[in-house]
Design a protein around this motif. Structure first.
Motif, PDB file in Angstrom:
ATOM      1  N   GLU A 250       0.672  -1.202   0.082  1.00 29.44           N
ATOM      2  CA  GLU A 250      -0.017  -0.077   0.028  1.00 29.44           C
ATOM      3  C   GLU A 250       0.932   1.126  -0.046  1.00 29.44           C
ATOM      4  O   GLU A 250       1.823   1.029   0.681  1.00 29.44           O
ATOM      5  CB  GLU A 250      -0.963   0.105   1.327  1.00 29.44           C
ATOM      6  N   ALA A 251       0.472   2.196  -0.709  1.00 27.23           N
ATOM      7  CA  ALA A 251       1.144   3.690  -0.733  1.00 27.23           C
ATOM      8  C   ALA A 251       0.163   4.618  -1.449  1.00 27.23           C
ATOM      9  O   ALA A 251      -0.902   4.477  -1.801  1.00 27.23           O
ATOM     10  CB  ALA A 251       2.287   3.590  -1.742  1.00 27.23           C
ATOM     11  N   VAL A 252       0.493   6.034  -1.064  1.00 28.81           N
ATOM     12  CA  VAL A 252      -0.123   6.981  -1.592  1.00 28.81           C
ATOM     13  C   VAL A 252       0.815   7.918  -2.362  1.00 28.81           C
ATOM     14  O   VAL A 252       1.895   8.317  -1.732  1.00 28.81           O
ATOM     15  CB  VAL A 252      -0.877   8.045  -0.428  1.00 28.81           C
ATOM     16  N   ALA A 262      -4.191   6.351  -4.406  1.00 36.67           N
ATOM     17  CA  ALA A 262      -3.982   5.329  -3.207  1.00 36.67           C
ATOM     18  C   ALA A 262      -4.418   4.183  -3.507  1.00 36.67           C
ATOM     19  O   ALA A 262      -5.436   3.980  -4.033  1.00 36.67           O
ATOM     20  CB  ALA A 262      -4.605   6.158  -2.075  1.00 36.67           C
ATOM     21  N   GLY A 263      -3.639   3.214  -3.047  1.00 33.95           N
ATOM     22  CA  GLY A 263      -3.919   1.796  -3.432  1.00 33.95           C
ATOM     23  C   GLY A 263      -3.109   0.958  -3.405  1.00 33.95           C
ATOM     24  O   GLY A 263      -1.923   0.880  -2.651  1.00 33.95           O
ATOM     25  N   PRO A 270       5.510   0.697 -10.349  1.00 32.78           N
ATOM     26  CA  PRO A 270       5.421   2.162 -10.073  1.00 32.78           C
ATOM     27  C   PRO A 270       4.026   2.557  -9.960  1.00 32.78           C
ATOM     28  O   PRO A 270       3.624   3.731  -9.593  1.00 32.78           O
ATOM     29  CB  PRO A 270       6.546   2.970 -10.799  1.00 32.78           C
ATOM     30  N   PHE A 271       3.011   1.815 -10.567  1.00 32.12           N
ATOM     31  CA  PHE A 271       1.741   2.246 -10.652  1.00 32.12           C
ATOM     32  C   PHE A 271       0.858   1.566  -9.948  1.00 32.12           C
ATOM     33  O   PHE A 271       1.028   0.457  -9.645  1.00 32.12           O
ATOM     34  CB  PHE A 271       1.407   1.944 -12.360  1.00 32.12           C
ATOM     35  N   MET A 272      -0.076   2.468  -9.368  1.00 27.75           N
ATOM     36  CA  MET A 272      -1.214   1.986  -8.780  1.00 27.75           C
ATOM     37  C   MET A 272      -2.131   0.851  -9.570  1.00 27.75           C
ATOM     38  O   MET A 272      -2.682   1.673 -10.453  1.00 27.75           O
ATOM     39  CB  MET A 272      -2.126   3.132  -8.036  1.00 27.75           C
ATOM     40  N   LEU A 273      -2.158  -0.146  -9.033  1.00 17.78           N
ATOM     41  CA  LEU A 273      -2.995  -1.103  -9.962  1.00 17.78           C
ATOM     42  C   LEU A 273      -4.396  -1.322  -9.696  1.00 17.78           C
ATOM     43  O   LEU A 273      -5.164  -1.417 -10.749  1.00 17.78           O
ATOM     44  CB  LEU A 273      -2.354  -2.438  -9.795  1.00 17.78           C
TER      45      LEU A 273
END
Length: 724
Positions: A250-252, A262-263, A270-273
């Motif tokens: 998890e990261a924002v 966020a997700g 590097p991309f929110m999936l």
């Protein structure tokens, strides 16, 4: 000792010494030289990122430019999970056997067979925009900066990571989500019939394993039309292994250029999936349309380097894959294996014949392009434009946004196949009309946008049951050549029986339904229990007791249940075998095995489910609700003491809400915590009690929300020594 024997031993010893000398000399000559850290340290000066970790250790990355954020995230991600990021890259390079040994050689061969690096080398510059290349290269620079500061953690020859490694990871992994690896393994093992013997378990993206992997995911979107308070809600609930290359992190992320998400992220991404940005969000679940075709080739009798196509003999494209295999200690060996390709695609020669494989995603590199576009979309139309890139070969999407729009997309690169052919079976390889060359347009993909019912869902089930009956897609409107699945999971049935039965869903109900631990009356579990109850127990006292326990069981798998242990241990082997394409054992046989296990280890047939079903992480050892294929999904490893240790299922969970005024709030939980590998960190298992207790924590999405909850703030490489 007779002289001849002594001489023989000396000769053998000399041979062994010679072989070891060759291995060592070869290793010294071919071993990669240590990477120079200076360029990696110098490149870090090109970026300006700030890492702020909240009280749960979740990293929030800030920067003026997207590349600054990508760099900072690569560094923060490495602080928590460098070993997995490194393993992902090594596997993607086709070099995992050099670290893991012989059992990983098949992974390295698959990288070569799929032509991962041929695709990267041919299309990296032409198919990826400069913006995307800069972002993935910045992420790699962040990983490299961490490794340069911690050289003891980097494997020999790993550094430097680069943007091509990041792109290659997506090329390699994405086809496995719809089962390409299972088809390839079936061909390898002589189980060439596509419809038989293809397992969802037993092989992951990197290593063959005997450990079953979680099967499933849940996603739900509810519009104001179905909410009790006019809110729009989204459930993000992918089921993954708790650890490894496809475990959630998890990261924002927030840049001044509009990249604010966020997700959930995978190691090396590097991309929110899936998760949300300020305007919209989505959840993913695995779908399994038929996206792989297998062709039996006719080889030339006097020259097996040629195959028949349209009445002519064609030469295979041929090259050699060099696979470096770790033996033991300092010893390794390089083996060479032939890699063949026909007009159809990769070719496998087996004792049963030669087979070519053509699959969705073959030669595709734009996965990173599509994820970046999805992350930065600000409204439904932009998000749909990103989906129209059709770079992702599969995966369901459940969408929701602040305007109250919801959607479900059974996303896939559907091959543009010839009609009137049974594509589910092995195809003749001598007819070029069966070699499809393109995909159907995005508008032909099954999708539902803003149904009148006000909700959409998926739990790895058919797209023809995704909302209320009146709004569902009709199967007859889609060609059989698409190979769309028609199955229903227990979880899908329970979604219909919970969200689907409630026409005015409150926020509390939305959360409660997600944690449902029941098996439907119309489930495979219920069928197996009915079969067991129908058996004549005769004079068998234990069997009579077992039947009484199962007859009284309410099909609920909570920790207090006195019937769940016997039921789950009985049914799970039957269901797993069926999913794996194997002949299922008789339920009465698995019942006997379950009875013996429970008697032996718990002294009774009806221990509480929480005694058996355990969540373990470091010093944490707790009873946990849930079971296979319930909405609160928990999959366990069988231990020698009779218990089960959860190893996958529910992992990163996110509840996203836009109220009727469009204000965003979200909450989440991770099964462990942000420190995925550091057992000494307070964040190694700090979220475990939340996860087990079916509770969540706030997602501090904006800088203002985060402000009072900042536990650490630092620039990459400048973290306080005592920080964890």
């Amino acid at each position: 000792m007779p002289r001849i024997i002594k001489t023989g031993f000396l000769g053998l010893a000399g041979l062994v010494l010679t072989v070891l000398t060759v291995v060592l000399v070869r290793g010294a000559i071919e071993a990669p030289a240590p990477a120079d850290p200076a360029p990696m340290l110098a490149r870090a000066a090109n970026y300006d990122a700030t890492i702020k970790r909240d009280t749960w250790g979740v990293p929030h990355i800030f920067g003026k430019r997207d590349v600054d954020v990508a760099f900072g995230f690569g560094f923060a991600h490495s602080e928590d999970d460098f070993a997995t990021i490194q393993e992902v890259a090594i596997a993607t390079r086709g070099e995992l056997a050099s670290v893991k040994g012989e059992r990983a050689a098949i992974t390295d061969y698959l990288v070569n067979l799929m032509g991962v690096w041929e695709t990267v080398d041919a299309r990296y510059e032409s198919d990826l925009s400069p913006e995307v290349r800069r972002v993935i290269e910045a992420y790699a620079d962040g990983v490299n900066y961490y490794a340069a500061l911690h050289p003891e953690e980097a494997a020999s020859g790993f550094l430097p990571l680069n943007g091509k490694d990041v792109a290659a990871g997506f090329i390699f992994k994405t086809p496995f989500f719809y089962g390409l690896d299972k088809v390839l393994m079936a061909v390898f093992e002589g189980r060439v019939g596509k419809s038989g013997g293809l397992s969802k378990e037993g092989v992951d993206a990197f290593l063959p394993t005997d450990e079953p992997h979680p099967i499933g995911s849940n996603g739900v979107a509810v519009s104001p039309a179905r909410s009790a308070d006019g809110a729009t809600r989204l459930l993000v609930n992918s089921h993954q292994p708790f650890t490894g290359p496809v475990a959630w992190y998890e990261a924002v992320l927030e840049s001044d250029e509009g990249w604010h998400v966020a997700g959930g992220f995978f190691p090396g991404s590097p991309f929110m999936l899936h998760g949300h940005n300020a305007h919209l969000g989505w959840a993913n679940t695995v779908n399994e349309p038929d996206l792989v075709d297998v062709y039996q080739l006719t080889l030339k009798p006097d020259d097996e380097d040629q195959y028949l196509l349209d009445g002519e003999w064609w030469d295979f494209e041929k090259r050699m894959a060099r696979i470096r295999v770790k033996l033991w200690g300092p010893f390794w060996w390089t083996v060479e294996r032939e890699v063949l390709r026909s007009e159809h695609g990769p070719v496998l020669k087996t004792p049963n014949g030669a087979y070519a494989v053509r699959y969705a995603g073959i030669g595709e590199i734009r996965q990173v392009e599509q994820y970046y576009a999805l992350d930065k979309a600000t409204q439904l139309s932009e998000w749909m434009e990103a989906m129209k890139l059709q770079a992702l070969p599969s995966i369901n999407y459940l969408y929701a946004d602040r305007q109250g729009n919801i959607a479900y997309i059974y996303n896939a690169q559907f091959p543009d196949r010839k009609e009137g052919v049974d594509w589910s079976e092995i195809l003749p390889g001598d007819d070029s009309s069966l070699i499809w060359r393109d995909y159907l347009p995005f508008d032909d993909v099954p999708m539902i946008v803003n149904p009148n019912s006000g909700y959409v869902f998926n739990a790895n089930n058919t797209p023809f049951r995704a909302t209320a009956a009146n709004d569902n897609l009709r199967q007859e409107d889609f060609s059989e050549a698409l190979g769309i699945q028609s199955d229903m999971t227990n979880r899908a049935k329970r979604l219909e029986e919970t969200y689907g039965a409630d026409t005015s869903i409150s926020g509390e109900e939305f959360r409660r339904y997600k944690y449902d631990v029941s098996y439907s009356e119309d489930s495979r579990m219920a069928e197996i229990i009915d079969e067991v109850l129908a058996a004549d127990p005769g004079d068998d006292v234990d069997l009579k007791e077992a039947q009484a326990i199962l007859r009284a069981w309410d099909r609920v798998a909570n920790v207090e249940s006195r019937g769940a242990a016997l039921a789950v241990l009985t049914a799970e082997p039957v269901v797993t075998a069926g999913i794996s394409g194997q002949t299922p054992p008789a339920p009465m046989d698995t019942l006997r095995t379950a009875m013996n296990r429970l008697k032996t280890h718990f002294g009774r047939l009806d221990p509480e489910w929480g005694e058996v079903n355990r969540f373990r992480r470091g010093a944490v050892d707790l009873p946990v609700d849930g079971a296979p294929d319930v909405l609160r999904a928990i999959y366990g490893t069988r231990e020698e003491d009779g218990t089960l240790t959860a190893h996958g299922g529910d992992t990163f969970i996110m509840f996203v809400e836009w109220d009727k005024a469009g204000r965003l709030t979200s909450e989440s939980t991770h099964q462990f915590g942000s420190a995925t590998l550091d057992i000494s960190s307070p964040h190694y298992a700090d979220q475990a009690p939340l996860f087990v207790g079916k509770r969540t924590k706030p997602v501090f999405f904006t800088a203002e929300e985060l402000g009072p909850h900042i536990a650490e703030e630092y620039r990459p490489g400048k973290r306080a020594a005592a920080a964890n």
